[in-house]
Design an enzyme around this catalytic site. Structure first.
Site, PDB file in Angstrom:
ATOM      1  N   SER A   1       0.844  -1.199   0.000  1.00 50.26           N
ATOM      2  CA  SER A   1       0.000   0.000   0.000  1.00 50.26           C
ATOM      3  C   SER A   1       0.876   1.245   0.000  1.00 50.26           C
ATOM      4  O   SER A   1       1.969   1.242   0.572  1.00 50.26           O
ATOM      5  CB  SER A   1      -0.853  -0.023   1.264  1.00 50.26           C
ATOM      6  OG  SER A   1      -1.427   1.241   1.499  1.00 50.26           O
TER       7      SER A   1
ATOM      8  N   TYR B   1      -2.499  -1.106  10.833  1.00 49.60           N
ATOM      9  CA  TYR B   1      -2.664  -1.782   9.541  1.00 49.60           C
ATOM     10  C   TYR B   1      -1.494  -1.453   8.616  1.00 49.60           C
ATOM     11  O   TYR B   1      -0.857  -2.328   8.032  1.00 49.60           O
ATOM     12  CB  TYR B   1      -3.986  -1.361   8.877  1.00 49.60           C
ATOM     13  CG  TYR B   1      -3.998  -1.603   7.392  1.00 49.60           C
ATOM     14  CD1 TYR B   1      -4.126  -2.886   6.871  1.00 49.60           C
ATOM     15  CD2 TYR B   1      -3.823  -0.543   6.482  1.00 49.60           C
ATOM     16  CE1 TYR B   1      -4.102  -3.117   5.504  1.00 49.60           C
ATOM     17  CE2 TYR B   1      -3.805  -0.763   5.119  1.00 49.60           C
ATOM     18  CZ  TYR B   1      -3.943  -2.048   4.632  1.00 49.60           C
ATOM     19  OH  TYR B   1      -3.888  -2.269   3.272  1.00 49.60           O
TER      20      TYR B   1
ATOM     21  N   LYS C   1       1.924  -3.706   6.810  1.00 51.21           N
ATOM     22  CA  LYS C   1       2.384  -3.735   5.409  1.00 51.21           C
ATOM     23  C   LYS C   1       3.885  -3.450   5.331  1.00 51.21           C
ATOM     24  O   LYS C   1       4.619  -4.096   4.573  1.00 51.21           O
ATOM     25  CB  LYS C   1       1.610  -2.713   4.572  1.00 51.21           C
ATOM     26  CG  LYS C   1       0.137  -3.042   4.401  1.00 51.21           C
ATOM     27  CD  LYS C   1      -0.052  -4.242   3.485  1.00 51.21           C
ATOM     28  CE  LYS C   1      -1.490  -4.702   3.415  1.00 51.21           C
ATOM     29  NZ  LYS C   1      -1.668  -5.981   2.737  1.00 51.21           N
TER      30      LYS C   1
HETATM   31  P1  NAD Z   1     -10.772  -7.722   0.771  1.00 47.24           P
HETATM   32  O1  NAD Z   1     -11.060  -7.757   2.235  1.00 47.24           O
HETATM   33  O2  NAD Z   1     -11.906  -7.527  -0.162  1.00 47.24           O
HETATM   34  O3  NAD Z   1     -10.009  -9.064   0.350  1.00 47.24           O
HETATM   35  C1  NAD Z   1      -9.162  -9.760   1.229  1.00 47.24           C
HETATM   36  C2  NAD Z   1      -9.551 -11.227   1.162  1.00 47.24           C
HETATM   37  O4  NAD Z   1      -8.702 -11.977   2.026  1.00 47.24           O
HETATM   38  C3  NAD Z   1     -10.986 -11.487   1.614  1.00 47.24           C
HETATM   39  O5  NAD Z   1     -11.617 -12.308   0.669  1.00 47.24           O
HETATM   40  C4  NAD Z   1     -10.822 -12.187   2.951  1.00 47.24           C
HETATM   41  O6  NAD Z   1     -11.881 -13.077   3.215  1.00 47.24           O
HETATM   42  C5  NAD Z   1      -9.495 -12.877   2.774  1.00 47.24           C
HETATM   43  N1  NAD Z   1      -8.745 -13.159   4.008  1.00 47.24           N
HETATM   44  C6  NAD Z   1      -8.458 -12.290   5.010  1.00 47.24           C
HETATM   45  N2  NAD Z   1      -7.720 -12.894   5.959  1.00 47.24           N
HETATM   46  C7  NAD Z   1      -7.510 -14.166   5.528  1.00 47.24           C
HETATM   47  C8  NAD Z   1      -6.803 -15.276   6.066  1.00 47.24           C
HETATM   48  N3  NAD Z   1      -6.179 -15.203   7.247  1.00 47.24           N
HETATM   49  N4  NAD Z   1      -6.782 -16.427   5.359  1.00 47.24           N
HETATM   50  C9  NAD Z   1      -7.441 -16.522   4.177  1.00 47.24           C
HETATM   51  N5  NAD Z   1      -8.118 -15.505   3.626  1.00 47.24           N
HETATM   52  C10 NAD Z   1      -8.154 -14.346   4.293  1.00 47.24           C
HETATM   53  O7  NAD Z   1      -9.650  -6.614   0.543  1.00 47.24           O
HETATM   54  P2  NAD Z   1      -9.072  -6.018  -0.811  1.00 47.24           P
HETATM   55  O8  NAD Z   1      -9.479  -4.594  -0.892  1.00 47.24           O
HETATM   56  O9  NAD Z   1      -9.339  -6.932  -1.928  1.00 47.24           O
HETATM   57  O10 NAD Z   1      -7.531  -6.027  -0.457  1.00 47.24           O
HETATM   58  C11 NAD Z   1      -6.662  -7.066  -0.851  1.00 47.24           C
HETATM   59  C12 NAD Z   1      -5.278  -6.771  -0.323  1.00 47.24           C
HETATM   60  O11 NAD Z   1      -4.849  -5.510  -0.810  1.00 47.24           O
HETATM   61  C13 NAD Z   1      -5.198  -6.687   1.204  1.00 47.24           C
HETATM   62  O12 NAD Z   1      -3.974  -7.271   1.618  1.00 47.24           O
HETATM   63  C14 NAD Z   1      -5.194  -5.202   1.461  1.00 47.24           C
HETATM   64  O13 NAD Z   1      -4.529  -4.886   2.668  1.00 47.24           O
HETATM   65  C15 NAD Z   1      -4.419  -4.683   0.261  1.00 47.24           C
HETATM   66  N6  NAD Z   1      -4.702  -3.275  -0.057  1.00 47.24           N
HETATM   67  C16 NAD Z   1      -5.993  -2.882  -0.279  1.00 47.24           C
HETATM   68  C17 NAD Z   1      -6.271  -1.528  -0.552  1.00 47.24           C
HETATM   69  C18 NAD Z   1      -7.680  -1.064  -0.794  1.00 47.24           C
HETATM   70  O14 NAD Z   1      -7.910   0.155  -0.757  1.00 47.24           O
HETATM   71  N7  NAD Z   1      -8.645  -1.922  -1.053  1.00 47.24           N
HETATM   72  C19 NAD Z   1      -5.222  -0.597  -0.598  1.00 47.24           C
HETATM   73  C20 NAD Z   1      -3.914  -1.038  -0.372  1.00 47.24           C
HETATM   74  C21 NAD Z   1      -3.676  -2.384  -0.108  1.00 47.24           C
HETATM   75  N1  UFG Z   2     -13.404  10.062   3.435  1.00 48.07           N
HETATM   76  C1  UFG Z   2     -14.462  10.872   3.786  1.00 48.07           C
HETATM   77  N2  UFG Z   2     -15.603  10.282   4.232  1.00 48.07           N
HETATM   78  C2  UFG Z   2     -15.741   8.935   4.335  1.00 48.07           C
HETATM   79  C3  UFG Z   2     -14.655   8.109   3.966  1.00 48.07           C
HETATM   80  C4  UFG Z   2     -13.497   8.714   3.526  1.00 48.07           C
HETATM   81  O1  UFG Z   2     -14.383  12.094   3.719  1.00 48.07           O
HETATM   82  O2  UFG Z   2     -16.804   8.460   4.768  1.00 48.07           O
HETATM   83  C5  UFG Z   2     -12.170  10.683   2.949  1.00 48.07           C
HETATM   84  C6  UFG Z   2     -10.980  10.366   3.835  1.00 48.07           C
HETATM   85  O3  UFG Z   2     -10.893  11.303   4.887  1.00 48.07           O
HETATM   86  C7  UFG Z   2      -9.839  10.469   2.845  1.00 48.07           C
HETATM   87  C8  UFG Z   2     -10.451  10.063   1.509  1.00 48.07           C
HETATM   88  O4  UFG Z   2     -11.859  10.162   1.681  1.00 48.07           O
HETATM   89  O5  UFG Z   2      -9.439  11.778   2.766  1.00 48.07           O
HETATM   90  C9  UFG Z   2     -10.111   8.647   1.099  1.00 48.07           C
HETATM   91  O6  UFG Z   2     -10.401   7.803   2.201  1.00 48.07           O
HETATM   92  P1  UFG Z   2     -10.436   6.219   2.076  1.00 48.07           P
HETATM   93  O7  UFG Z   2     -10.754   5.676   3.429  1.00 48.07           O
HETATM   94  O8  UFG Z   2     -11.299   5.803   0.944  1.00 48.07           O
HETATM   95  O9  UFG Z   2      -8.955   5.866   1.650  1.00 48.07           O
HETATM   96  P2  UFG Z   2      -7.579   6.205   2.397  1.00 48.07           P
HETATM   97  O10 UFG Z   2      -6.821   7.075   1.463  1.00 48.07           O
HETATM   98  O11 UFG Z   2      -7.766   6.678   3.765  1.00 48.07           O
HETATM   99  O12 UFG Z   2      -6.999   4.743   2.558  1.00 48.07           O
HETATM  100  C10 UFG Z   2      -6.599   3.985   1.450  1.00 48.07           C
HETATM  101  C11 UFG Z   2      -6.757   2.491   1.726  1.00 48.07           C
HETATM  102  C12 UFG Z   2      -5.817   2.035   2.810  1.00 48.07           C
HETATM  103  C13 UFG Z   2      -4.428   2.504   2.564  1.00 48.07           C
HETATM  104  C14 UFG Z   2      -4.403   3.984   2.311  1.00 48.07           C
HETATM  105  C15 UFG Z   2      -3.050   4.464   1.936  1.00 48.07           C
HETATM  106  O13 UFG Z   2      -8.103   2.186   2.113  1.00 48.07           O
HETATM  107  O14 UFG Z   2      -5.806   0.619   2.785  1.00 48.07           O
HETATM  108  O15 UFG Z   2      -5.274   4.298   1.228  1.00 48.07           O
HETATM  109  O16 UFG Z   2      -2.622   3.789   0.809  1.00 48.07           O
HETATM  110  F1  UFG Z   2      -3.638   2.224   3.631  1.00 48.07           F
END
Ligand code: NAD
Ligand code: UFG
Length: 338
Positions: free
Chosen positions: A123, A147, A151
């Site tokens: 991330s 969290y 990472k």
């Molecule tokens: P998500 O929660 O939709 O997907 C994660 C999946 O992993 C889920 O299906 C969950 O059931 C499974 N899981 C969790 N713990 C597990 C375990 N111990 N064993 C087996 N399965 C398990 O999340 P996502 O948005 O698809 O994110 C995927 C990855 O990307 C995560 O590692 C997350 O931290 C990372 N990531 C996501 C974002 C974002 O904004 N969505 C940003 C940066 C990084």
């Molecule tokens: N926000 C609002 N209202 C809401 C939700 C979010 O105003 O109800 C704002 C937040 O304050 C932020 C922006 O929208 O300014 C984006 O927020 P998100 O929660 O959608 O995303 P973040 O940038 O906080 O977080 C994302 C991922 C994390 C990751 C992070 C940095 O969800 O997993 O980017 O990479 F760690």
């Protein structure tokens, strides 16, 4: 065959579609703590190909050993993990156990079976509070929440592993803010309970499940006072995984750790995202300005040039595409997969 841990989740399911379309075979291991097997059924419908899965936890070494024994796995894309920033303050041990211990267990199993090609879901949070735009040379900082720190720990573990054994081929994919859904609207982001992230919150307001959006802060030092992020279409992000995997599997490329930012390079503010959703979809999003959320940075976005140069990948989809595809998923699936 490519093993996708967490493949039923938001990013994993879209990546599975891209890989299947590209001719890869996939196998999903997921404990469904934040997803459901329904997404995997839909992947099969979209692609016309099999998307087999094993219900299990990546912390279960015996289960993983079985997977590696019974299937010829050439590489692992590791999505599984817990990702809710707010929850990670309340349950840090759950986050370290699932994300850090889970990754170590997975890597130990891979090592035991000689599988050494690994793509990791990292991330942009690992940059901490660095100057923008972030490049892969930007030194990592201290993420503001547990969290994010899981990472960073995992990235460091992967670097140490690669230093100890030069056969590993590792991609650290630093995601910016993935949004929207596949163009056909059959799979998408399906958060449990009230969404933590901006775009699923907006789409649930639009569909009438939530009354209004709270915008967290309007006096940040940004062009309109709201936070600025690098929002990337989930299909662009998914294609980035395929490009990274192809890179690692090409024998002409060096082993070791490769880091790529997956972002668009453009910052868009929260207020601009609301306005774009309203304009593209002709739906009103009621919102109010609320206090800042702890730990939010004012502004960050990627410099995505390294991925463009080395992977021949770049985000292609527009802001308009993101808004249209998000709404297409949400309005056709008001209750997600349930
Ligand atoms: P998500 O929660 O939709 O997907 C994660 C999946 O992993 C889920 O299906 C969950 O059931 C499974 N899981 C969790 N713990 C597990 C375990 N111990 N064993 C087996 N399965 C398990 O999340 P996502 O948005 O698809 O994110 C995927 C990855 O990307 C995560 O590692 C997350 O931290 C990372 N990531 C996501 C974002 C974002 O904004 N969505 C940003 C940066 C990084
Ligand atoms: N926000 C609002 N209202 C809401 C939700 C979010 O105003 O109800 C704002 C937040 O304050 C932020 C922006 O929208 O300014 C984006 O927020 P998100 O929660 O959608 O995303 P973040 O940038 O906080 O977080 C994302 C991922 C994390 C990751 C992070 C940095 O969800 O997993 O980017 O990479 F760690």
């Amino acid at each position: 065959m490519i093993l996708l841990t967490g493949g039923a989740g938001y990013i994993g399911s879209h990546t599975a579609v891209v890989l299947l379309r590209a001719g890869y075979e996939v196998l999903v291991v997921d404990n469904f703590c934040n997803s459901s097997p329904e997404s995997l059924k839909r992947i099969e419908k979209i692609t016309g190909k099999k998307c087999p899965y094993i219900r299990g936890d990546i912390r279960d070494r015996a289960l993983l050993d079985n997977v590696f024994q019974q299937h010829t796995i050439e590489a692992v894309i590791h999505f599984a993990g817990l990702k809710a920033v707010g929850e990670s303050y309340a349950k840090p041990l759950d986050y370290y156990h699932c994300n850090v211990f889970g990754t170590i267990t997975l890597l130990q199993a891979m090592q035991a079976f000689g599988v050494k090609t690994f793509v990791f879901s990292s991330s942009a949070t690992v940059y901490g509070n660095a100057p923008i735009p972030y490049t892969e040379q930007t030194p990592t900082g201290v993420p503001s929440n547990p969290y994010g720190r899981t990472k960073l720990h995992i990235e460091q573990i992967l670097q140490d592993l690669s230093n100890s054994d030069d056969e590993w081929k590792i991609a650290l994919l630093r995601y910016f803010n993935p949004v929207a859904a596949i163009e056909t609207g059959e799979i998408g982001e399906d958060p449990l309970g009230i969404p933590n992230n901006l775009m699923p919150f907006i789409s649930q307001v639009a569909v009438g499940k939530l009354p209004e959006l709270a915008v967290f802060g309007n006096d940040y030092p940004t062009r309109d006072g709201s936070c600025v992020r690098d929002f990337i279409h989930i299909m662009d992000l998914a294609e980035g995984h395929c490009a990274a995997l192809d890179f690692l599997q090409n024998p002409a490329h060096p082993n070791g750790v490769h880091i790529w930012n997956l972002g668009t390079g453009k910052g868009i503010s929260v207020l601009e995202m609301i306005a774009a959703f309203e304009k593209v979809n002709q739906v009103k999003i009621p919102y109010r300005i609320a206090p800042k959320r702890d730990g939010d940075l004012a502004e960050f976005y990627a410099n995505p040039n390294k991925a463009k140069m080395e992977l021949n990948w770049q985000a292609k989809r527009s802001l308009e595409d993101m808004m249209r595809d998000l709404w297409n998923w949400q309005k056709n699936n008001p209750n997600g997969y349930r």
